[in-house]
Design a protein around this motif. Sequence first.
Motif, PDB file in Angstrom:
ATOM      1  N   GLU A  33      48.545  30.671  65.759  1.00  0.00           N
ATOM      2  CA  GLU A  33      48.236  30.629  67.190  1.00  0.00           C
ATOM      3  C   GLU A  33      49.321  31.335  67.997  1.00  0.00           C
ATOM      4  O   GLU A  33      49.051  31.881  69.063  1.00  0.00           O
ATOM      5  CB  GLU A  33      48.103  29.174  67.671  1.00  0.00           C
ATOM      6  CG  GLU A  33      47.112  28.325  66.872  1.00  0.00           C
ATOM      7  CD  GLU A  33      45.708  28.895  66.874  1.00  0.00           C
ATOM      8  OE1 GLU A  33      45.222  29.228  67.959  1.00  0.00           O
ATOM      9  OE2 GLU A  33      45.111  29.007  65.785  1.00  0.00           O
ATOM     10  N   GLU A  75      55.484  27.072  60.087  1.00  0.00           N
ATOM     11  CA  GLU A  75      54.329  27.816  59.566  1.00  0.00           C
ATOM     12  C   GLU A  75      54.916  29.089  58.956  1.00  0.00           C
ATOM     13  O   GLU A  75      55.776  29.718  59.577  1.00  0.00           O
ATOM     14  CB  GLU A  75      53.403  28.261  60.695  1.00  0.00           C
ATOM     15  CG  GLU A  75      52.734  27.184  61.491  1.00  0.00           C
ATOM     16  CD  GLU A  75      52.337  27.744  62.860  1.00  0.00           C
ATOM     17  OE1 GLU A  75      51.225  28.287  62.976  1.00  0.00           O
ATOM     18  OE2 GLU A  75      53.130  27.658  63.801  1.00  0.00           O
ATOM     19  N   PHE A 121      52.630  26.341  66.302  1.00  0.00           N
ATOM     20  CA  PHE A 121      51.531  25.488  66.750  1.00  0.00           C
ATOM     21  C   PHE A 121      51.268  24.439  65.674  1.00  0.00           C
ATOM     22  O   PHE A 121      51.043  24.775  64.521  1.00  0.00           O
ATOM     23  CB  PHE A 121      50.250  26.292  67.013  1.00  0.00           C
ATOM     24  CG  PHE A 121      49.129  25.420  67.496  1.00  0.00           C
ATOM     25  CD1 PHE A 121      49.086  24.991  68.813  1.00  0.00           C
ATOM     26  CD2 PHE A 121      48.138  24.981  66.627  1.00  0.00           C
ATOM     27  CE1 PHE A 121      48.067  24.154  69.269  1.00  0.00           C
ATOM     28  CE2 PHE A 121      47.117  24.146  67.067  1.00  0.00           C
ATOM     29  CZ  PHE A 121      47.090  23.739  68.394  1.00  0.00           C
ATOM     30  N   HIS A 122      51.313  23.158  66.060  1.00  0.00           N
ATOM     31  CA  HIS A 122      51.127  22.098  65.069  1.00  0.00           C
ATOM     32  C   HIS A 122      50.035  21.102  65.419  1.00  0.00           C
ATOM     33  O   HIS A 122      49.809  20.156  64.665  1.00  0.00           O
ATOM     34  CB  HIS A 122      52.458  21.387  64.818  1.00  0.00           C
ATOM     35  CG  HIS A 122      53.509  22.301  64.250  1.00  0.00           C
ATOM     36  ND1 HIS A 122      53.370  22.921  63.028  1.00  0.00           N
ATOM     37  CD2 HIS A 122      54.682  22.752  64.759  1.00  0.00           C
ATOM     38  CE1 HIS A 122      54.440  23.685  62.789  1.00  0.00           C
ATOM     39  NE2 HIS A 122      55.244  23.602  63.829  1.00  0.00           N
ATOM     40  N   GLY A 123      49.359  21.268  66.559  1.00  0.00           N
ATOM     41  CA  GLY A 123      48.230  20.395  66.855  1.00  0.00           C
ATOM     42  C   GLY A 123      48.230  19.888  68.278  1.00  0.00           C
ATOM     43  O   GLY A 123      49.099  20.232  69.085  1.00  0.00           O
ATOM     44  N   VAL A 146      48.071  24.620  57.607  1.00  0.00           N
ATOM     45  CA  VAL A 146      46.738  24.336  58.139  1.00  0.00           C
ATOM     46  C   VAL A 146      45.923  25.624  58.274  1.00  0.00           C
ATOM     47  O   VAL A 146      44.728  25.653  58.003  1.00  0.00           O
ATOM     48  CB  VAL A 146      46.851  23.583  59.486  1.00  0.00           C
ATOM     49  CG1 VAL A 146      45.524  23.550  60.222  1.00  0.00           C
ATOM     50  CG2 VAL A 146      47.367  22.160  59.249  1.00  0.00           C
ATOM     51  N   GLN A 147      46.594  26.705  58.673  1.00  0.00           N
ATOM     52  CA  GLN A 147      45.890  27.984  58.813  1.00  0.00           C
ATOM     53  C   GLN A 147      46.140  28.918  57.618  1.00  0.00           C
ATOM     54  O   GLN A 147      45.247  29.634  57.188  1.00  0.00           O
ATOM     55  CB  GLN A 147      46.317  28.680  60.118  1.00  0.00           C
ATOM     56  CG  GLN A 147      45.421  29.829  60.517  1.00  0.00           C
ATOM     57  CD  GLN A 147      45.534  30.225  61.984  1.00  0.00           C
ATOM     58  OE1 GLN A 147      45.307  31.376  62.316  1.00  0.00           O
ATOM     59  NE2 GLN A 147      45.861  29.311  62.870  1.00  0.00           N
ATOM     60  N   ASN A 157      49.288  16.842  59.992  1.00  0.00           N
ATOM     61  CA  ASN A 157      50.685  16.953  60.432  1.00  0.00           C
ATOM     62  C   ASN A 157      51.259  15.609  60.865  1.00  0.00           C
ATOM     63  O   ASN A 157      52.442  15.338  60.653  1.00  0.00           O
ATOM     64  CB  ASN A 157      50.800  17.987  61.559  1.00  0.00           C
ATOM     65  CG  ASN A 157      50.663  19.413  61.038  1.00  0.00           C
ATOM     66  OD1 ASN A 157      50.860  19.669  59.849  1.00  0.00           O
ATOM     67  ND2 ASN A 157      50.321  20.334  61.911  1.00  0.00           N
ATOM     68  N   SER A 185      41.696  16.479  60.070  1.00  0.00           N
ATOM     69  CA  SER A 185      42.014  17.662  60.875  1.00  0.00           C
ATOM     70  C   SER A 185      43.443  18.096  60.585  1.00  0.00           C
ATOM     71  O   SER A 185      44.195  17.375  59.914  1.00  0.00           O
ATOM     72  CB  SER A 185      41.890  17.329  62.360  1.00  0.00           C
ATOM     73  OG  SER A 185      42.909  16.411  62.717  1.00  0.00           O
ATOM     74  N   GLY A 186      43.797  19.239  61.154  1.00  0.00           N
ATOM     75  CA  GLY A 186      45.143  19.749  60.977  1.00  0.00           C
ATOM     76  C   GLY A 186      46.183  18.883  61.669  1.00  0.00           C
ATOM     77  O   GLY A 186      47.229  18.557  61.096  1.00  0.00           O
ATOM     78  N   ALA A 187      45.896  18.520  62.911  1.00  0.00           N
ATOM     79  CA  ALA A 187      46.838  17.695  63.660  1.00  0.00           C
ATOM     80  C   ALA A 187      47.094  16.376  62.927  1.00  0.00           C
ATOM     81  O   ALA A 187      48.232  15.924  62.823  1.00  0.00           O
ATOM     82  CB  ALA A 187      46.299  17.409  65.063  1.00  0.00           C
ATOM     83  N   ASP A 237      53.566  23.755  57.392  1.00  0.00           N
ATOM     84  CA  ASP A 237      52.244  23.575  57.999  1.00  0.00           C
ATOM     85  C   ASP A 237      51.368  24.734  57.547  1.00  0.00           C
ATOM     86  O   ASP A 237      51.460  25.841  58.065  1.00  0.00           O
ATOM     87  CB  ASP A 237      52.391  23.537  59.527  1.00  0.00           C
ATOM     88  CG  ASP A 237      51.051  23.408  60.245  1.00  0.00           C
ATOM     89  OD1 ASP A 237      50.004  23.587  59.591  1.00  0.00           O
ATOM     90  OD2 ASP A 237      51.059  23.147  61.466  1.00  0.00           O
ATOM     91  N   LYS A 253      42.150  23.749  57.993  1.00  0.00           N
ATOM     92  CA  LYS A 253      41.110  24.687  58.414  1.00  0.00           C
ATOM     93  C   LYS A 253      40.159  25.171  57.307  1.00  0.00           C
ATOM     94  O   LYS A 253      38.988  24.862  57.328  1.00  0.00           O
ATOM     95  CB  LYS A 253      41.740  25.878  59.124  1.00  0.00           C
ATOM     96  CG  LYS A 253      42.288  25.514  60.498  1.00  0.00           C
ATOM     97  CD  LYS A 253      42.640  26.733  61.307  1.00  0.00           C
ATOM     98  CE  LYS A 253      42.881  26.417  62.765  1.00  0.00           C
ATOM     99  NZ  LYS A 253      44.248  25.995  63.088  1.00  0.00           N
TER     100      LYS A 253
HETATM  101  C1  LIG Z   1      44.788  24.848  63.871  1.00  0.00           C
HETATM  102  C2  LIG Z   1      46.144  24.426  63.506  1.00  0.00           C
HETATM  103  C3  LIG Z   1      46.555  23.082  63.645  1.00  0.00           C
HETATM  104  C4  LIG Z   1      45.673  22.029  64.278  1.00  0.00           C
HETATM  105  O1  LIG Z   1      44.536  21.767  63.514  1.00  0.00           O
HETATM  106  P1  LIG Z   1      43.346  20.884  64.155  1.00  0.00           P
HETATM  107  O2  LIG Z   1      42.364  20.748  63.029  1.00  0.00           O
HETATM  108  O3  LIG Z   1      42.813  21.638  65.321  1.00  0.00           O
HETATM  109  O4  LIG Z   1      43.944  19.581  64.549  1.00  0.00           O
HETATM  110  C5  LIG Z   1      47.826  22.740  63.213  1.00  0.00           C
HETATM  111  N1  LIG Z   1      48.654  23.654  62.675  1.00  0.00           N
HETATM  112  C6  LIG Z   1      48.297  24.945  62.531  1.00  0.00           C
HETATM  113  C7  LIG Z   1      49.243  25.897  61.896  1.00  0.00           C
HETATM  114  C8  LIG Z   1      47.037  25.381  62.944  1.00  0.00           C
HETATM  115  O5  LIG Z   1      46.691  26.663  62.825  1.00  0.00           O
END
Ligand SMILES: *Cc1c(COP(=O)(O)O)cnc(C)c1O
Length: 394
Positions: A192, A187, A136-138, A222-223, A107, A102-104, A220, A249
Amino acid sequence: MNLEELDKAYVLHTYARNYTNFVRGEGALLWDEEGKEYVDFASGIAVNSIGHAHPKLIEAITKQVQKIIHISNLQLIEPQAKLAQKIVELSGYDMRVFFANSGAEANEGAIKIARKYGQTHFDNKRYKVITLEHSFHGRTITTVKATGQESFHSQNFAPYPEGFSYHNGIAKVYDAIDDETVAVMIELVQGEGGVEPLDKKEVQELATFLKEKGILLIVDEVQTGVYRTGEFLASNLYEIEPDIITLAKGLGGGVPIGAVMTTHKDIFSAGDHGSTFGGNYLSTSAGLAVCEVLQEHYESGYLNETLIYFEEQLKSVASEYDIFIQDVGLGLMRGLRVPSSEILSTIIKNSMQEGLIVLKAGRNTLRFLPSLTITKAQIDEGFRRFRKALQGVA
Ligand SMILES: *Cc1c(COP(=O)(O)O)cnc(C)c1O
Protein backbone atom coordinates in the motif's frame (compact mmCIF):
# COMPACT_ATOMS: atom_id res chain seq x y z
CA MET A 1 -33.36 2.95 -6.84
CA ASN A 2 -30.63 1.74 -9.15
CA LEU A 3 -27.73 -0.20 -7.66
CA GLU A 4 -25.47 2.82 -7.25
CA GLU A 5 -28.22 4.70 -5.37
CA LEU A 6 -28.93 1.64 -3.26
CA ASP A 7 -25.26 1.32 -2.32
CA LYS A 8 -24.99 5.00 -1.47
CA ALA A 9 -28.17 4.95 0.58
CA TYR A 10 -27.41 1.91 2.71
CA VAL A 11 -23.65 1.25 2.80
CA LEU A 12 -21.39 3.41 4.96
CA HIS A 13 -19.15 5.55 2.78
CA THR A 14 -15.63 4.30 3.52
CA TYR A 15 -14.37 3.68 -0.03
CA ALA A 16 -13.80 5.80 -3.14
CA ARG A 17 -15.93 3.30 -4.99
CA ASN A 18 -16.22 2.72 -8.72
CA TYR A 19 -19.78 1.80 -9.75
CA THR A 20 -19.28 -0.65 -12.60
CA ASN A 21 -21.46 -3.68 -11.91
CA PHE A 22 -19.31 -6.77 -12.53
CA VAL A 23 -21.37 -9.90 -12.96
CA ARG A 24 -18.93 -12.63 -14.01
CA GLY A 25 -15.25 -13.51 -14.05
CA GLU A 26 -13.04 -16.21 -15.54
CA GLY A 27 -9.29 -16.35 -14.98
CA ALA A 28 -7.91 -12.83 -15.40
CA LEU A 29 -11.04 -11.58 -17.22
CA LEU A 30 -14.18 -9.91 -15.88
CA TRP A 31 -17.47 -8.86 -17.49
CA ASP A 32 -19.87 -6.15 -16.40
CA GLU A 33 -23.67 -6.22 -16.69
CA GLU A 34 -23.51 -4.78 -20.21
CA GLY A 35 -21.25 -7.62 -21.35
CA LYS A 36 -18.14 -5.42 -21.58
CA GLU A 37 -14.93 -7.38 -20.99
CA TYR A 38 -12.11 -6.24 -18.69
CA VAL A 39 -8.59 -7.57 -18.20
CA ASP A 40 -8.05 -7.73 -14.46
CA PHE A 41 -4.58 -6.50 -13.44
CA ALA A 42 -5.77 -5.99 -9.85
CA SER A 43 -7.17 -9.39 -8.81
CA GLY A 44 -9.19 -7.90 -5.97
CA ILE A 45 -6.02 -6.32 -4.50
CA ALA A 46 -3.87 -9.47 -4.66
CA VAL A 47 -6.70 -11.70 -3.43
CA ASN A 48 -7.85 -13.63 -6.53
CA SER A 49 -4.44 -15.29 -6.73
CA ILE A 50 -5.65 -18.06 -9.07
CA GLY A 51 -8.02 -15.80 -11.01
CA HIS A 52 -11.80 -15.75 -11.05
CA ALA A 53 -13.90 -18.91 -11.04
CA HIS A 54 -10.98 -21.35 -11.02
CA PRO A 55 -12.46 -24.85 -11.49
CA LYS A 56 -10.31 -26.43 -8.73
CA LEU A 57 -11.37 -23.78 -6.20
CA ILE A 58 -15.02 -24.07 -7.23
CA GLU A 59 -14.88 -27.84 -6.86
CA ALA A 60 -13.15 -27.75 -3.47
CA ILE A 61 -15.52 -25.27 -1.83
CA THR A 62 -18.66 -26.66 -3.49
CA LYS A 63 -17.88 -30.16 -2.22
CA GLN A 64 -17.13 -28.78 1.24
CA VAL A 65 -20.25 -26.60 1.66
CA GLN A 66 -22.44 -29.56 0.75
CA LYS A 67 -21.09 -31.25 3.89
CA ILE A 68 -20.04 -28.75 6.59
CA ILE A 69 -19.33 -25.01 6.33
CA HIS A 70 -18.60 -24.37 9.98
CA ILE A 71 -18.39 -26.29 13.21
CA SER A 72 -16.32 -24.01 15.57
CA ASN A 73 -12.78 -24.33 16.83
CA LEU A 74 -13.97 -26.47 19.73
CA GLN A 75 -13.94 -29.35 17.25
CA LEU A 76 -11.21 -30.89 15.11
CA ILE A 77 -11.35 -29.34 11.60
CA GLU A 78 -9.79 -31.61 8.96
CA PRO A 79 -8.97 -29.01 6.25
CA GLN A 80 -7.60 -26.62 8.92
CA ALA A 81 -5.02 -29.16 10.09
CA LYS A 82 -4.16 -30.01 6.48
CA LEU A 83 -3.82 -26.36 5.42
CA ALA A 84 -1.58 -25.64 8.42
CA GLN A 85 0.65 -28.55 7.38
CA LYS A 86 0.64 -27.35 3.74
CA ILE A 87 1.62 -23.78 4.65
CA VAL A 88 4.38 -24.92 7.01
CA GLU A 89 5.79 -27.38 4.44
CA LEU A 90 5.70 -24.87 1.58
CA SER A 91 7.35 -22.22 3.77
CA GLY A 92 10.21 -24.50 4.79
CA TYR A 93 10.07 -23.06 8.32
CA ASP A 94 9.53 -25.03 11.53
CA MET A 95 6.36 -23.28 12.68
CA ARG A 96 2.77 -23.66 13.84
CA VAL A 97 -0.20 -21.72 12.47
CA PHE A 98 -3.22 -19.88 13.87
CA PHE A 99 -6.05 -19.03 11.46
CA ALA A 100 -7.93 -15.73 11.48
CA ASN A 101 -10.16 -14.03 8.90
CA SER A 102 -8.17 -11.09 7.55
CA GLY A 103 -4.77 -9.50 7.32
CA ALA A 104 -5.34 -7.07 10.16
CA GLU A 105 -6.49 -9.88 12.38
CA ALA A 106 -3.47 -12.01 11.48
CA ASN A 107 -1.27 -9.05 12.46
CA GLU A 108 -3.18 -8.65 15.74
CA GLY A 109 -2.29 -12.29 16.41
CA ALA A 110 1.35 -11.58 15.59
CA ILE A 111 1.41 -8.66 18.01
CA LYS A 112 -0.19 -10.79 20.74
CA ILE A 113 2.46 -13.48 20.23
CA ALA A 114 5.20 -10.82 20.46
CA ARG A 115 3.67 -9.25 23.56
CA LYS A 116 3.42 -12.60 25.35
CA TYR A 117 6.98 -13.42 24.35
CA GLY A 118 8.06 -10.03 25.74
CA GLN A 119 6.23 -10.66 29.00
CA THR A 120 7.55 -14.19 29.56
CA HIS A 121 11.13 -14.20 28.18
CA PHE A 122 12.83 -11.26 29.87
CA ASP A 123 13.44 -9.88 33.37
CA ASN A 124 11.72 -6.61 32.43
CA LYS A 125 8.53 -6.22 30.46
CA ARG A 126 9.17 -5.86 26.74
CA TYR A 127 6.24 -4.73 24.61
CA LYS A 128 7.34 -2.18 22.01
CA VAL A 129 6.89 -2.99 18.34
CA ILE A 130 8.88 -1.03 15.77
CA THR A 131 7.60 -0.62 12.20
CA LEU A 132 8.72 1.26 9.07
CA GLU A 133 7.53 4.48 7.52
CA HIS A 134 5.22 3.90 4.51
CA SER A 135 4.18 0.52 5.91
CA PHE A 136 0.62 -0.76 6.04
CA HIS A 137 -0.51 -3.31 8.63
CA GLY A 138 -4.30 -3.00 8.79
CA ARG A 139 -7.30 -1.00 9.95
CA THR A 140 -8.05 -2.19 13.47
CA ILE A 141 -7.13 0.31 16.20
CA THR A 142 -3.88 -1.53 16.94
CA THR A 143 -2.76 -2.39 13.41
CA VAL A 144 -3.58 1.10 12.16
CA LYS A 145 -1.34 2.44 14.92
CA ALA A 146 1.38 -0.01 13.80
CA THR A 147 0.97 1.36 10.26
CA GLY A 148 3.76 3.83 9.52
CA GLN A 149 1.72 6.54 7.84
CA GLU A 150 0.72 9.57 9.89
CA SER A 151 -2.38 10.16 7.75
CA PHE A 152 -3.86 6.93 9.15
CA HIS A 153 -3.54 8.07 12.78
CA SER A 154 -6.54 10.39 12.85
CA GLN A 155 -7.42 11.92 16.20
CA ASN A 156 -10.99 10.85 15.44
CA PHE A 157 -10.07 7.34 16.52
CA ALA A 158 -7.69 8.16 19.37
CA PRO A 159 -6.50 7.09 21.86
CA TYR A 160 -4.40 4.36 20.26
CA PRO A 161 -2.59 1.58 22.14
CA GLU A 162 0.92 2.34 23.37
CA GLY A 163 4.13 0.71 22.27
CA PHE A 164 4.25 1.47 18.54
CA SER A 165 6.66 3.70 16.67
CA TYR A 166 7.67 3.85 13.03
CA HIS A 167 10.93 4.91 11.43
CA ASN A 168 12.22 6.00 8.06
CA GLY A 169 14.33 3.10 6.79
CA ILE A 170 16.00 0.08 8.39
CA ALA A 171 19.07 2.09 9.46
CA LYS A 172 16.82 4.14 11.78
CA VAL A 173 15.30 1.01 13.29
CA TYR A 174 18.59 0.19 15.07
CA ASP A 175 18.55 3.58 16.84
CA ALA A 176 14.93 3.11 17.90
CA ILE A 177 15.52 -0.22 19.67
CA ASP A 178 15.62 -0.03 23.47
CA ASP A 179 15.37 -2.55 26.30
CA GLU A 180 11.57 -2.56 26.02
CA THR A 181 11.56 -3.46 22.32
CA VAL A 182 10.09 -6.89 21.68
CA ALA A 183 9.67 -6.96 17.89
CA VAL A 184 10.30 -5.31 14.56
CA MET A 185 7.51 -5.72 12.01
CA ILE A 186 8.16 -5.20 8.29
CA GLU A 187 6.73 -5.87 4.84
CA LEU A 188 9.48 -7.07 2.48
CA VAL A 189 7.75 -5.25 -0.34
CA GLN A 190 5.72 -2.35 0.98
CA GLY A 191 2.45 -2.75 -0.89
CA GLU A 192 0.00 0.00 0.00
CA GLY A 193 2.94 2.32 0.70
CA GLY A 194 4.02 2.31 -2.97
CA VAL A 195 5.17 -1.21 -4.08
CA GLU A 196 8.61 -0.63 -2.60
CA PRO A 197 10.86 -3.67 -2.06
CA LEU A 198 13.28 -3.48 0.87
CA ASP A 199 16.96 -4.09 0.22
CA LYS A 200 17.77 -7.79 0.67
CA LYS A 201 21.15 -7.33 2.32
CA GLU A 202 19.82 -4.69 4.73
CA VAL A 203 16.97 -6.99 5.71
CA GLN A 204 19.34 -9.95 6.22
CA GLU A 205 21.61 -7.86 8.45
CA LEU A 206 18.65 -6.65 10.47
CA ALA A 207 17.38 -10.23 10.85
CA THR A 208 20.79 -11.37 12.13
CA PHE A 209 21.04 -8.44 14.55
CA LEU A 210 17.54 -9.03 15.96
CA LYS A 211 18.22 -12.74 16.42
CA GLU A 212 21.35 -11.95 18.46
CA LYS A 213 19.36 -9.59 20.68
CA GLY A 214 16.41 -11.95 21.14
CA ILE A 215 14.10 -9.42 19.48
CA LEU A 216 11.45 -10.93 17.23
CA LEU A 217 11.23 -10.30 13.50
CA ILE A 218 7.62 -10.19 12.30
CA VAL A 219 7.22 -10.26 8.54
CA ASP A 220 3.82 -9.05 7.33
CA GLU A 221 3.33 -11.18 4.21
CA VAL A 222 -0.37 -10.40 3.93
CA GLN A 223 0.25 -9.08 0.42
CA THR A 224 3.63 -10.63 -0.51
CA GLY A 225 2.78 -14.15 0.67
CA VAL A 226 1.45 -17.17 -1.24
CA TYR A 227 3.75 -16.88 -4.30
CA ARG A 228 3.09 -13.17 -5.08
CA THR A 229 6.83 -12.45 -5.39
CA GLY A 230 7.68 -15.74 -7.12
CA GLU A 231 8.46 -17.86 -4.04
CA PHE A 232 5.86 -19.17 -1.58
CA LEU A 233 6.93 -16.42 0.82
CA ALA A 234 8.91 -13.26 0.17
CA SER A 235 10.86 -14.37 3.27
CA ASN A 236 12.07 -17.35 1.22
CA LEU A 237 13.21 -15.00 -1.55
CA TYR A 238 15.01 -12.78 0.99
CA GLU A 239 16.52 -15.92 2.59
CA ILE A 240 15.69 -14.91 6.15
CA GLU A 241 14.17 -16.83 9.04
CA PRO A 242 11.48 -14.67 10.66
CA ASP A 243 10.01 -15.53 14.06
CA ILE A 244 6.48 -14.65 13.02
CA ILE A 245 4.87 -14.41 9.56
CA THR A 246 1.37 -13.28 8.66
CA LEU A 247 -0.64 -14.19 5.56
CA ALA A 248 -4.08 -13.34 4.21
CA LYS A 249 -4.89 -11.77 0.84
CA GLY A 250 -3.97 -14.42 -1.72
CA LEU A 251 -4.39 -17.44 0.57
CA GLY A 252 -8.11 -18.09 0.09
CA GLY A 253 -8.41 -17.02 -3.54
CA GLY A 254 -11.27 -14.69 -2.49
CA VAL A 255 -12.62 -16.58 0.52
CA PRO A 256 -11.73 -14.54 3.65
CA ILE A 257 -8.84 -16.06 5.60
CA GLY A 258 -5.83 -14.86 7.55
CA ALA A 259 -3.01 -16.77 9.20
CA VAL A 260 -0.21 -16.10 11.63
CA MET A 261 2.63 -18.60 11.90
CA THR A 262 5.52 -18.69 14.34
CA THR A 263 8.59 -20.64 15.37
CA HIS A 264 7.45 -20.12 18.99
CA LYS A 265 5.23 -23.14 18.72
CA ASP A 266 4.17 -23.24 22.36
CA ILE A 267 3.73 -19.52 22.99
CA PHE A 268 -0.05 -19.79 23.34
CA SER A 269 -2.06 -21.96 25.66
CA ALA A 270 -5.81 -22.58 25.54
CA GLY A 271 -7.69 -19.32 25.98
CA ASP A 272 -4.85 -16.99 24.97
CA HIS A 273 -6.26 -16.29 21.53
CA GLY A 274 -9.18 -17.34 19.39
CA SER A 275 -11.57 -16.61 16.55
CA THR A 276 -15.11 -17.82 15.94
CA PHE A 277 -14.80 -18.08 12.17
CA GLY A 278 -11.02 -18.48 11.89
CA GLY A 279 -9.92 -21.59 10.00
CA ASN A 280 -13.39 -22.95 9.37
CA TYR A 281 -14.16 -25.65 6.79
CA LEU A 282 -15.03 -23.17 4.04
CA SER A 283 -11.96 -20.95 4.26
CA THR A 284 -9.40 -23.67 4.87
CA SER A 285 -10.70 -25.93 2.09
CA ALA A 286 -10.39 -22.88 -0.18
CA GLY A 287 -6.86 -22.23 1.10
CA LEU A 288 -5.85 -25.84 0.44
CA ALA A 289 -7.12 -25.72 -3.15
CA VAL A 290 -5.35 -22.40 -3.79
CA CYS A 291 -2.06 -23.69 -2.37
CA GLU A 292 -2.26 -26.89 -4.43
CA VAL A 293 -2.95 -25.02 -7.66
CA LEU A 294 -0.14 -22.53 -7.03
CA GLN A 295 2.37 -25.16 -5.90
CA GLU A 296 1.88 -26.90 -9.24
CA HIS A 297 2.08 -23.58 -11.10
CA TYR A 298 5.37 -22.87 -9.29
CA GLU A 299 6.93 -26.31 -9.71
CA SER A 300 6.08 -26.47 -13.43
CA GLY A 301 8.02 -23.25 -13.99
CA TYR A 302 4.95 -21.39 -15.34
CA LEU A 303 4.85 -18.94 -12.45
CA ASN A 304 8.42 -17.88 -13.08
CA GLU A 305 7.77 -17.56 -16.83
CA THR A 306 4.68 -15.45 -16.14
CA LEU A 307 6.39 -13.03 -13.82
CA ILE A 308 9.35 -12.58 -16.16
CA TYR A 309 6.98 -11.99 -19.09
CA PHE A 310 4.84 -9.51 -17.14
CA GLU A 311 7.90 -7.59 -16.00
CA GLU A 312 9.26 -7.42 -19.58
CA GLN A 313 5.99 -6.05 -20.92
CA LEU A 314 5.70 -3.54 -18.08
CA LYS A 315 9.26 -2.31 -18.51
CA SER A 316 8.73 -1.95 -22.23
CA VAL A 317 5.64 0.27 -21.70
CA ALA A 318 7.49 2.22 -19.01
CA SER A 319 10.32 3.00 -21.42
CA GLU A 320 7.92 4.31 -24.10
CA TYR A 321 6.31 7.06 -22.01
CA ASP A 322 8.01 9.90 -20.18
CA ILE A 323 5.35 10.12 -17.46
CA PHE A 324 6.70 6.95 -15.88
CA ILE A 325 9.38 8.13 -13.50
CA GLN A 326 10.34 4.75 -12.13
CA ASP A 327 9.27 1.10 -12.26
CA VAL A 328 9.19 -0.66 -8.92
CA GLY A 329 8.21 -3.97 -7.39
CA LEU A 330 8.98 -7.67 -7.30
CA GLY A 331 7.42 -10.73 -8.93
CA LEU A 332 3.77 -10.05 -9.78
CA MET A 333 3.59 -7.12 -7.38
CA ARG A 334 4.60 -4.19 -9.54
CA GLY A 335 4.26 -0.45 -9.83
CA LEU A 336 4.95 2.53 -12.05
CA ARG A 337 5.59 5.92 -10.45
CA VAL A 338 3.90 8.91 -12.09
CA PRO A 339 4.41 12.63 -11.36
CA SER A 340 1.10 13.33 -9.62
CA SER A 341 -2.00 11.84 -8.07
CA GLU A 342 -4.10 13.60 -10.76
CA ILE A 343 -2.28 11.78 -13.57
CA LEU A 344 -2.67 8.57 -11.59
CA SER A 345 -6.46 8.98 -11.34
CA THR A 346 -6.73 9.81 -15.04
CA ILE A 347 -4.79 6.69 -16.05
CA ILE A 348 -6.90 4.48 -13.80
CA LYS A 349 -10.14 5.99 -15.18
CA ASN A 350 -9.00 5.75 -18.82
CA SER A 351 -7.89 2.15 -18.29
CA MET A 352 -11.32 1.28 -16.97
CA GLN A 353 -12.87 2.77 -20.11
CA GLU A 354 -10.54 0.69 -22.27
CA GLY A 355 -11.44 -2.45 -20.34
CA LEU A 356 -8.48 -2.79 -17.96
CA ILE A 357 -8.47 -2.75 -14.17
CA VAL A 358 -5.37 -1.26 -12.51
CA LEU A 359 -4.83 0.05 -8.98
CA LYS A 360 -3.14 2.84 -7.13
CA ALA A 361 -0.73 2.60 -4.20
CA GLY A 362 0.43 5.49 -2.06
CA ARG A 363 0.07 8.91 -3.65
CA ASN A 364 1.58 8.42 -7.09
CA THR A 365 2.18 4.75 -7.83
CA LEU A 366 0.19 2.89 -10.43
CA ARG A 367 -0.07 -0.65 -9.12
CA PHE A 368 -0.32 -4.00 -10.93
CA LEU A 369 -1.36 -7.15 -9.05
CA PRO A 370 -2.54 -9.62 -11.70
CA SER A 371 -3.61 -13.13 -10.76
CA LEU A 372 -0.63 -15.47 -10.62
CA THR A 373 -2.24 -17.72 -13.24
CA ILE A 374 -2.78 -14.97 -15.83
CA THR A 375 -1.91 -16.10 -19.39
CA LYS A 376 0.56 -14.43 -21.76
CA ALA A 377 -2.30 -13.61 -24.14
CA GLN A 378 -4.16 -11.85 -21.32
CA ILE A 379 -1.00 -9.93 -20.35
CA ASP A 380 -0.59 -8.82 -24.00
CA GLU A 381 -4.22 -7.76 -24.25
CA GLY A 382 -3.99 -5.89 -20.93
CA PHE A 383 -0.97 -3.89 -22.06
CA ARG A 384 -2.57 -3.23 -25.47
CA ARG A 385 -5.50 -1.63 -23.63
CA PHE A 386 -3.10 0.14 -21.28
CA ARG A 387 -1.33 1.84 -24.21
CA LYS A 388 -4.70 3.02 -25.51
CA ALA A 389 -5.55 4.36 -22.06
CA LEU A 390 -2.31 6.36 -22.08
CA GLN A 391 -3.17 8.20 -25.31
CA GLY A 392 -3.78 11.82 -24.41
CA VAL A 393 -2.27 11.39 -20.94
CA ALA A 394 1.34 10.75 -21.82
C1 LIG B 1 -3.99 -5.61 2.99
C2 LIG B 1 -2.93 -5.64 4.00
C3 LIG B 1 -3.23 -5.75 5.38
C4 LIG B 1 -4.65 -5.71 5.90
O1 LIG B 1 -5.39 -6.83 5.49
P1 LIG B 1 -6.99 -6.83 5.71
O2 LIG B 1 -7.40 -8.20 5.24
O3 LIG B 1 -7.55 -5.73 4.89
O4 LIG B 1 -7.22 -6.63 7.17
C5 LIG B 1 -2.18 -5.84 6.27
N1 LIG B 1 -0.90 -5.84 5.85
C6 LIG B 1 -0.57 -5.74 4.55
C7 LIG B 1 0.86 -5.79 4.15
C8 LIG B 1 -1.57 -5.63 3.58
O5 LIG B 1 -1.25 -5.51 2.29
